[in-house]
Design a protein around this motif. Sequence first.
Motif, PDB file in Angstrom:
ATOM      1  N   MET A  78      -4.397  24.498 -27.679  1.00 20.12           N
ATOM      2  CA  MET A  78      -2.922  25.625 -26.839  1.00 20.12           C
ATOM      3  C   MET A  78      -3.158  24.776 -25.794  1.00 20.12           C
ATOM      4  N   THR A  79      -1.552  24.507 -25.508  1.00 21.52           N
ATOM      5  CA  THR A  79      -1.800  25.029 -23.865  1.00 21.52           C
ATOM      6  C   THR A  79      -1.192  25.890 -23.042  1.00 21.52           C
ATOM      7  N   THR A  80      -2.603  26.333 -22.391  1.00 22.92           N
ATOM      8  CA  THR A  80      -2.098  27.222 -21.443  1.00 22.92           C
ATOM      9  C   THR A  80      -0.886  27.273 -21.052  1.00 22.92           C
ATOM     10  N   PRO A  81      -0.362  28.540 -20.353  1.00 26.80           N
ATOM     11  CA  PRO A  81       1.110  28.193 -19.835  1.00 26.80           C
ATOM     12  C   PRO A  81       0.652  27.357 -18.072  1.00 26.80           C
ATOM     13  N   SER A  82      -0.855  27.835 -17.703  1.00 26.87           N
ATOM     14  CA  SER A  82      -0.650  26.670 -16.167  1.00 26.87           C
ATOM     15  C   SER A  82      -1.207  25.021 -16.562  1.00 26.87           C
ATOM     16  N   THR A  83      -1.111  24.358 -17.697  1.00 27.22           N
ATOM     17  CA  THR A  83      -1.199  23.275 -18.248  1.00 27.22           C
ATOM     18  C   THR A  83      -0.248  22.787 -18.921  1.00 27.22           C
ATOM     19  N   ARG A  84      -0.277  21.678 -18.872  1.00 26.99           N
ATOM     20  CA  ARG A  84       1.369  20.704 -19.328  1.00 26.99           C
ATOM     21  C   ARG A  84      -0.123  19.833 -19.597  1.00 26.99           C
ATOM     22  N   TYR A  85       0.734  19.066 -21.317  1.00 25.51           N
ATOM     23  CA  TYR A  85      -0.384  18.066 -21.570  1.00 25.51           C
ATOM     24  C   TYR A  85       1.047  17.434 -23.034  1.00 25.51           C
ATOM     25  N   ALA A  86       1.241  15.844 -22.300  1.00 20.63           N
ATOM     26  CA  ALA A  86       3.103  15.467 -23.412  1.00 20.63           C
ATOM     27  C   ALA A  86       2.557  13.947 -23.616  1.00 20.63           C
ATOM     28  N   GLN A  87       2.012  13.455 -24.529  1.00 22.01           N
ATOM     29  CA  GLN A  87       2.244  12.374 -25.400  1.00 22.01           C
ATOM     30  C   GLN A  87       3.657  10.952 -25.167  1.00 22.01           C
ATOM     31  N   PHE A  88       3.288  10.397 -24.772  1.00 22.37           N
ATOM     32  CA  PHE A  88       4.448   9.218 -24.636  1.00 22.37           C
ATOM     33  C   PHE A  88       4.192   7.608 -25.270  1.00 22.37           C
ATOM     34  N   LYS A  89       5.310   7.055 -25.377  1.00 21.75           N
ATOM     35  CA  LYS A  89       4.951   5.600 -26.095  1.00 21.75           C
ATOM     36  C   LYS A  89       4.832   4.984 -25.260  1.00 21.75           C
ATOM     37  N   LEU A  90       4.747   3.179 -24.478  1.00 23.18           N
ATOM     38  CA  LEU A  90       4.405   2.592 -23.246  1.00 23.18           C
ATOM     39  C   LEU A  90       4.292   1.309 -24.392  1.00 23.18           C
ATOM     40  N   VAL A  91       5.652   0.707 -23.994  1.00 24.68           N
ATOM     41  CA  VAL A  91       5.917  -0.516 -25.146  1.00 24.68           C
ATOM     42  C   VAL A  91       5.033  -1.421 -23.683  1.00 24.68           C
ATOM     43  N   LEU A  92       5.225  -2.371 -23.571  1.00 16.65           N
ATOM     44  CA  LEU A  92       4.465  -3.876 -22.883  1.00 16.65           C
ATOM     45  C   LEU A  92       4.941  -5.119 -23.471  1.00 16.65           C
ATOM     46  N   LEU A  93       5.262  -5.896 -22.531  1.00 17.26           N
ATOM     47  CA  LEU A  93       6.027  -6.794 -22.271  1.00 17.26           C
ATOM     48  C   LEU A  93       5.761  -7.783 -21.343  1.00 17.26           C
ATOM     49  N   GLY A  94       6.402  -9.070 -21.974  1.00 22.01           N
ATOM     50  CA  GLY A  94       5.476  -9.637 -20.891  1.00 22.01           C
ATOM     51  C   GLY A  94       4.916 -11.599 -21.749  1.00 22.01           C
ATOM     52  N   GLU A  95       5.300 -12.897 -21.346  1.00 24.13           N
ATOM     53  CA  GLU A  95       4.646 -13.414 -21.541  1.00 24.13           C
ATOM     54  C   GLU A  95       2.700 -13.364 -21.708  1.00 24.13           C
ATOM     55  N   SER A  96       2.420 -14.096 -22.232  1.00 25.83           N
ATOM     56  CA  SER A  96       0.646 -14.220 -22.556  1.00 25.83           C
ATOM     57  C   SER A  96       0.450 -14.253 -22.130  1.00 25.83           C
ATOM     58  N   ALA A  97       0.334 -15.553 -20.803  1.00 24.77           N
ATOM     59  CA  ALA A  97      -0.356 -15.287 -19.570  1.00 24.77           C
ATOM     60  C   ALA A  97      -0.493 -14.553 -18.462  1.00 24.77           C
ATOM     61  N   VAL A  98       0.510 -14.024 -18.275  1.00 22.90           N
ATOM     62  CA  VAL A  98       1.288 -13.040 -17.398  1.00 22.90           C
ATOM     63  C   VAL A  98       0.168 -12.243 -17.039  1.00 22.90           C
ATOM     64  N   GLY A  99      -1.405 -11.634 -18.291  1.00 19.22           N
ATOM     65  CA  GLY A  99      -2.466 -11.667 -18.010  1.00 19.22           C
ATOM     66  C   GLY A  99      -1.914  -9.582 -18.150  1.00 19.22           C
ATOM     67  N   LYS A 100      -1.344  -9.596 -19.293  1.00 22.39           N
ATOM     68  CA  LYS A 100      -0.952  -7.975 -19.547  1.00 22.39           C
ATOM     69  C   LYS A 100      -1.928  -7.074 -20.133  1.00 22.39           C
ATOM     70  N   SER A 101      -2.413  -7.853 -21.088  1.00 21.30           N
ATOM     71  CA  SER A 101      -3.373  -7.461 -21.675  1.00 21.30           C
ATOM     72  C   SER A 101      -4.262  -6.863 -21.120  1.00 21.30           C
ATOM     73  N   SER A 102      -5.225  -7.956 -19.875  1.00 19.73           N
ATOM     74  CA  SER A 102      -5.841  -7.409 -18.536  1.00 19.73           C
ATOM     75  C   SER A 102      -5.579  -6.455 -18.712  1.00 19.73           C
ATOM     76  N   LEU A 103      -4.064  -6.410 -17.603  1.00 19.64           N
ATOM     77  CA  LEU A 103      -4.141  -5.041 -17.192  1.00 19.64           C
ATOM     78  C   LEU A 103      -3.856  -3.946 -17.879  1.00 19.64           C
ATOM     79  N   VAL A 104      -3.553  -3.979 -19.770  1.00 24.60           N
ATOM     80  CA  VAL A 104      -4.192  -2.533 -20.026  1.00 24.60           C
ATOM     81  C   VAL A 104      -5.634  -2.494 -20.429  1.00 24.60           C
ATOM     82  N   HIS A 105      -6.095  -3.072 -20.469  1.00 26.20           N
ATOM     83  CA  HIS A 105      -7.880  -3.286 -20.333  1.00 26.20           C
ATOM     84  C   HIS A 105      -8.575  -2.647 -19.266  1.00 26.20           C
TER      85      HIS A 105
END
Lengths: 204, 240
Positions: free
Chosen positions: A1-28
């Motif tokens: 349970m979240t207490t009134p003074s703390t906030r927690y939320a979950q979000f879905k993030l998609v990663l787009l970009g050509e394979s050579a731009v380093g998107k995997s490394s960025l997330v890593h």
Amino acid sequence: MTTPSTRYAQFKLVLLGESAVGKSSLVHRFVKDSFDEYRESTIGAAFLTQTVNVDENTTVKFEIWDTAGQERYKSLAPMYYRNANCAVVVYDITQAASLDRAKAWVKELQRQANESIVIALAGNKLDLESDREVDTSVAQSYADEAGLLFYETSAKSGENVLELFTGIAKKLPIDAAASRHRPVPKGVDLSKPSPSSGSGACNC
Amino acid sequence: IDADSLVSLMLITVVKANMKHYASYLFMMKELNTTDVSSGHAGYALATFEAVLMYAQAAHDTLLEISHANEVFWNYCSTNFDLTLFQSRVQFNEKLSLNVTSDESWLSILLSKDANDETALVKYLADSRNAEFVQLFDHLCKLSSDYVLNDTDVNGATLLSLAVKSENHAVAFHISDYLLTLDSSSVIEYLRISDKWGRTPAHYFFAIPALIDKLGIFVDWNYKDAKGQTALMALCRSYD
């Protein structure tokens, strides 16, 4: 349970970009710099989760979906960005053509993804300054015009990586997400006892 | 493994599983589920599955064409030989009554691997079918040296290594002659490729010593295999 003074939320993030731009490394880089318990190793770099602390009382958990970026798989992108709350579109500052590809993705997201999607443009490989082909000002003015967050990052040195994800977290509707209820499950709940069981249930 | 690899692996899995009613299974997993499968690992796995089904459906005709052409090509390789076969895509289509529509697809068929992870080139070499080997080898060399230089058998042995090991003089010299037309750094790099025992082609030169004269100056004679033996030592040991 979240207490009134703390906030927690979950979000879905998609990663787009050509394979050579380093998107995997960025997330890593983003995920590896944290505690091991947040690492999800079963699907490797394709699906990862990581949390960021936006402020003392606010924690945002990202569920990061990598997207098949190869040209032959480009028509599959909608499968991944469906229901996404935010997107990181990555290009390589040393490859001018990769920014054009990123722009095409931004356009597609703005046309077809969630209306409220938060999009960040990330110019990666900032450590390769001497090979730069895309000026910061050019990318910045494009980002301003298209209404995107913009960061130049280096997955290698880690520069601006946390700032990128924290920047996105700050733009997300945390209060709305923290209080939203899970969708009512559809289908049949097999664990529920059958209403016709028990004595005297015969209808004949 | 990133999303691109995952989609490719899932595609192979779906094709190999050879099941019917995929769309129904997907529907059931998505809709008749008491837990939330739109996010998390399950959500990602299902999205990948759905993406693959969509891809297979969209690319149906192309995939069918290439799969069919692959089958015909491999059947052909195992039973016939016809030296004119590999001159062009048009001839390839005519000879085998196929309709391969792009050079890219045609090339992917020539470079495809069988269930043992070996190309037609490697198989020709294993069967000592020198004329066919040379024909295909020369053709691929014309397109790009990368194809033949990177080709190895399941143990990681290069075409030259395989030719030398099997004491196939004709093919070993044919490959050597081709190597000598390349720049020296490419030759040095090629002769450094080792198999799973850490052996380079030079570790087998004792089978065809004339190659020492031909290629010896490009060989790193100090390079050691997995047992710590250099190519030079292998040569000396062969006189035991």
